[in-house]
Design a protein around this motif. Structure first.
Motif, short mmCIF file in Angstrom:
data_model
loop_
_atom_site.label_atom_id
_atom_site.label_comp_id
_atom_site.label_asym_id
_atom_site.label_seq_id
_atom_site.Cartn_x
_atom_site.Cartn_y
_atom_site.Cartn_z
N HIS A 173 0.84 -1.21 0.00
CA HIS A 173 0.00 0.00 0.00
C HIS A 173 0.87 1.25 0.00
N TRP A 174 2.00 1.17 0.69
CA TRP A 174 2.90 2.32 0.74
C TRP A 174 3.45 2.65 -0.65
N LYS A 175 3.72 1.65 -1.43
CA LYS A 175 4.19 1.89 -2.80
C LYS A 175 3.11 2.61 -3.62
N GLN A 176 1.85 2.20 -3.45
CA GLN A 176 0.78 2.87 -4.18
C GLN A 176 0.63 4.32 -3.73
N ILE A 177 0.77 4.55 -2.44
CA ILE A 177 0.69 5.92 -1.92
C ILE A 177 1.80 6.78 -2.51
N ALA A 178 3.01 6.24 -2.54
CA ALA A 178 4.14 7.00 -3.08
C ALA A 178 3.94 7.30 -4.56
N THR A 179 3.34 6.36 -5.31
CA THR A 179 3.09 6.58 -6.73
C THR A 179 2.06 7.69 -6.93
N ARG A 180 0.99 7.67 -6.14
CA ARG A 180 -0.06 8.68 -6.30
C ARG A 180 0.42 10.07 -5.88
N LEU A 181 1.33 10.12 -4.91
CA LEU A 181 1.81 11.41 -4.43
C LEU A 181 3.02 11.91 -5.20
N ASP A 182 3.42 11.20 -6.23
CA ASP A 182 4.57 11.61 -7.02
C ASP A 182 4.31 12.98 -7.65
N GLY A 183 5.23 13.90 -7.42
CA GLY A 183 5.08 15.25 -7.91
C GLY A 183 4.31 16.16 -6.99
N LEU A 184 3.71 15.59 -5.94
CA LEU A 184 2.94 16.38 -4.98
C LEU A 184 3.65 16.47 -3.63
N GLU A 238 -7.50 5.71 9.46
CA GLU A 238 -7.22 4.32 9.11
C GLU A 238 -6.21 4.27 7.96
N LEU A 239 -5.31 3.30 8.04
CA LEU A 239 -4.23 3.22 7.07
C LEU A 239 -4.70 2.54 5.79
N THR A 240 -5.40 3.31 4.97
CA THR A 240 -5.76 2.85 3.63
C THR A 240 -5.17 3.82 2.62
N VAL A 241 -5.00 3.36 1.41
CA VAL A 241 -4.38 4.19 0.38
C VAL A 241 -5.20 5.45 0.14
N ASP A 242 -6.50 5.29 0.02
CA ASP A 242 -7.36 6.44 -0.29
C ASP A 242 -7.35 7.47 0.83
N SER A 243 -7.47 7.01 2.09
CA SER A 243 -7.53 7.96 3.20
C SER A 243 -6.21 8.68 3.41
N VAL A 244 -5.09 7.99 3.22
CA VAL A 244 -3.79 8.62 3.39
C VAL A 244 -3.55 9.66 2.30
N VAL A 245 -3.82 9.32 1.06
CA VAL A 245 -3.60 10.24 -0.05
C VAL A 245 -4.50 11.47 0.10
N ASP A 246 -5.76 11.25 0.49
CA ASP A 246 -6.67 12.38 0.67
C ASP A 246 -6.21 13.28 1.80
N TRP A 247 -5.70 12.70 2.88
CA TRP A 247 -5.21 13.50 4.02
C TRP A 247 -4.02 14.36 3.62
N VAL A 248 -3.08 13.79 2.88
CA VAL A 248 -1.92 14.56 2.45
C VAL A 248 -2.34 15.68 1.50
N ALA A 249 -3.20 15.36 0.54
CA ALA A 249 -3.61 16.36 -0.44
C ALA A 249 -4.41 17.50 0.21
N GLY A 288 -16.85 6.08 -8.59
CA GLY A 288 -17.10 6.97 -7.46
C GLY A 288 -15.89 7.26 -6.62
N GLU A 289 -14.69 7.00 -7.14
CA GLU A 289 -13.47 7.26 -6.39
C GLU A 289 -13.22 8.76 -6.27
N ARG A 290 -12.38 9.10 -5.26
CA ARG A 290 -11.98 10.50 -5.11
C ARG A 290 -11.12 10.92 -6.30
N ALA A 291 -11.04 12.21 -6.50
CA ALA A 291 -10.16 12.73 -7.54
C ALA A 291 -8.71 12.45 -7.17
#
Length: 689
Positions: A173-184, A238-249, A288-291
């Protein structure tokens, strides 16, 4: 009764004493359960050799015939032995109290509680001794950590352990988070074995023992404006990919959210309420996923040009979207570029670079708005220059001005089609079809050379400059609507801008004269001449009129003059998404943020051994205070009491007469005669007769 009075008087110290004793006898021991070292009956932080020795002694005891220990107690000892003989598990337990395999002990105790210990399958941690975290990347040391937070860029840090099964499961999951946050945001990892660095992110109880409240893996983030190691923010969810990425963004970077709209709300809530000058960008999603973060980042970067929305694709609504927007299926991307403009639709998914290229192509409406932040870019500002080049002497700006509404939308649509007709005329000239461009040749050529710009003006907001150009009062096209004022009549006019080289040369010669410079600061560099259109709302007629104006303006010698033009008012002064980052404060500067980041909880008081003695001390103080005040009140009462009871028997005061002039009272009792009183005889008194 006396006992009840004493209890009522001393209820507070009694309550504090009871609370103090209960805390010391029951609450505090439960907050400090026996450690694994206690299970082996050895000192805390004992070395591995001492652990092995203690286990050997205890194992002989339960193998003896006189052993009366239960299987659960033996399993605790065995578990403690396996944990404390593993270097990684012992390190994590000693440093931060981490017990990664507590669930294993609970499961085994439930499984073998009625079985003999010899039937237990050993070792207990055979499936959990080693967990693969070899995929860890960008692991920080203390030196690299200090340099990383010095960069002006957000950073997300994962605290993990090589001995934790949860960390091994979370690494994907951490790898997916890092990929989504790339450039951010940057991403990095910290292993708990680096006690000095991991200690920055641990919480502390009153015993000064560092710990991770929710265990590990744990996530902390540093905003871009953070330079201190202590000004991080702790991830609370909760440590999920969607919640972590949304929190950072949202909380760390401060990106705007892109909301979902239903088919009923899309028109009135999104298209109807967003700014008129902005392109409407609509994403159709079937999940219905987040942006994604790069879409939210684009929404921030292009906020001056476009508004963004999401729509959940439903098969039963597909015909509606096909008829209204031309969308066949999801995922899809739709651009609405103004009233009457053709809808631009893209189907499929897009990478960050592909979406950026599409946004650059469609970020402007086909007929752009004249605004304070676009006037120079559009070449419709006397203080600026033509879109063609800075040395261009004459250029034009064709404007439709009016109050936002149906009439202005119709006029904007007509003007946009007039612009498209001129563009078609330019294409016809390149193909040799000269007959189509004879009547509009001057306007088509000026548009091709960037000397002509088509724009629209919000006459309600920009009422001063609208009235200045149209030389009219606030009615029809300019100014706010009055009560029951339905006279919305947008106006079309063209502004001719002219630069004068001689004037600019004279102005350059005077640049050393302070007074002349100050007087000329507000003077436009270009002369302006306005022509108003009074013809029919026909596309060809508007283009003919504009072409004739441009032809005459280029050919005739018009005297150069300047005048003070009202400034365009700024239309957007606030950006809502900035509130997320503005509210982020350093943990050392805000008590609220310090409490939040440190994970402070009232339950932590249950682990403070000072609470019980403090309650007992308060009980003693309150008891002494109440006794002292009561004793003072009793002593004062005794001092005021009479010493001799006979003194309290005083002669009652004689009853005074209520009659006047000494006459006897009605009850026949005479008033007392004063001691030195005398009787005077009067000659004319009645007694002598």
């Amino acid at each position: 009764m006396a006992i009840q009075e004493e209890v009522r008087r001393y209820w507070l110290p009694i309550l504090l004493s009871a609370a103090g004793f209960l805390f010391q006898l029951f609450v505090l021991p439960k907050s400090f359960p026996p450690s694994h070292y206690d299970a082996l009956r050895i000192q805390r932080f004992a070395p591995v050799e001492r652990v092995v020795e203690a286990y050997g002694i205890l194992s002989k005891e339960w193998l003896a015939e006189t052993n009366d220990q239960s299987t659960a107690d033996i399993l605790k000892i065995r578990y403690a032995y396996e944990l404390l003989t593993n270097p990684i598990l012992k390190r994590d337990y000693d440093l931060f109290g981490l017990d990664h395999h507590k669930d294993v002990l609970d499961r085994v105790k439930d499984q073998y509680q009625k079985e003999h210990f010899l039937k237990v399958d050993l070792p207990l941690l055979k499936d959990s001794l080693v967990h693969s975290t070899d995929d860890a990347f960008n692991v920080l040391t203390y030196e690299s950590f200090i340099s990383a937070i010095a960069e002006d860029y957000p950073m997300l840090i994962l605290v993990y352990s090589k001995g934790s099964p949860r960390c091994a499961q979370f690494i994907e999951h951490w790898k997916q988070i890092a990929t989504r946050l790339d450039g951010l945001a940057n991403t990095a990892m910290v292993e708990v074995g680096d006690g000095k660095l991991a200690g920055y992110f641990a919480e502390q109880r009153f015993s000064q023992q560092p710990f991770f409240r929710n265990g590990i893996p744990a996530l902390v983030a540093y905003p871009a404006n953070c330079r201190n190691p202590s000004c991080y923010m702790r991830f609370p969810g909760e440590l999920t990919v969607d919640s972590v990425v949304d929190w950072v963004a949202s909380s760390i970077v401060g990106l705007p959210r892109i909301l979902y709209y239903s088919k009923e709300a899309l028109g009135p809530q999104f298209i109807g309420k967003t700014s008129h000058h902005k392109v409407k960008v609509i994403f159709f999603s079937s999940t219905g996923e987040r942006a994604t973060p790069f879409l939210r980042q684009a929404a921030k970067e292009y906020s001056s040009y476009a508004s963004f929305a999401f729509v959940l694709w439903k098969e039963d609504e597909s015909q509606i979207w096909w008829n209204s927007l031309g969308v066949e299926s999801a995922p899809a991307l739709v651009f609405l570029k103004g009233p009457g403009a053709k809808t631009v639709v893209y189907h499929g998914t897009f990478s960050k670079s592909e979406f950026t290229e599409i946004m650059e192509e469609h970020k402007h409406q086909e007929l752009r708005q004249l605004r304070s932040d676009t006037s120079l870019e559009l070449g419709c500002d006397a203080r600026g220059h033509s879109r063609a080049r800075k040395d261009m002497a004459i250029w034009y700006c064709l404007v439709v001005a009016g109050r936002p509404g149906v009439e202005l939308s119709k006029k904007r649509q007509i003007l946009r089609k007039a612009q498209d007709q001129l563009l078609s005329a330019v294409d016809a000239s390149t193909t040799g079809n000269v007959e189509k461009i004879v009547e509009v040749a001057s306007a088509a050529t000026a548009l091709k050379d960037d000397r002509l710009t088509f724009v629209w003006l919000d006459g309600e907001l920009q009422k001063k400059i609208c009235a200045f150009y149209l030389a009219t009062d606030y009615n029809g096209a300019c100014g706010p609507r009055g009560f029951e004022d339905d006279n919305d009549k947008p106006e079309v006019f063209i502004v001719r801008f002219q630069r004068n080289a001689t004037y600019e040369a004279l102005k350059a010669d005077k640049k050393h004269n302070l007074m002349d410079t100050l007087q000329g600061q507000d003077t436009p560099d270009a002369s302006q001449l306005v022509a108003r259109y009074n013809g029919p709302d026909e596309i060809l007629e508007i283009n003919k009129w504009a072409s004739q104006i441009i032809k005459d303006g280029d050919a005739r010698e018009i005297p150069y003059f300047t005048s003070k033009v009202p400034d365009l008012l700024p239309e957007e002064t606030s950006k809502e998404w900035l509130s997320g980052t503005k509210s982020i404060r350093s943990a050392g500067k805000s008590i609220k943020e310090r409490v939040k980041n440190n994970g402070f909880s009232l339950k932590d008081y249950l682990t403070d051994p000072r609470v019980g003695p403090a309650l007992l001390l308060l009980a003693c103080i309150s008891w002494g205070t109440i006794w002292f005040k009561h004793s003072q009140a009793t002593q004062k009462t005794k001092d005021e009491a009479p010493k001799d009871k006979t003194e309290s028997r005083r002669r009652p005061r004689p009853k005074l007469s209520t009659s006047l002039f000494g006459q006897p009272t009605t009850d026949g009792v005479a008033d007392p005669v004063p001691k030195d009183a005398r009787q005077w005889d009067l000659e004319d008194s009645d007694s002598d007769q």
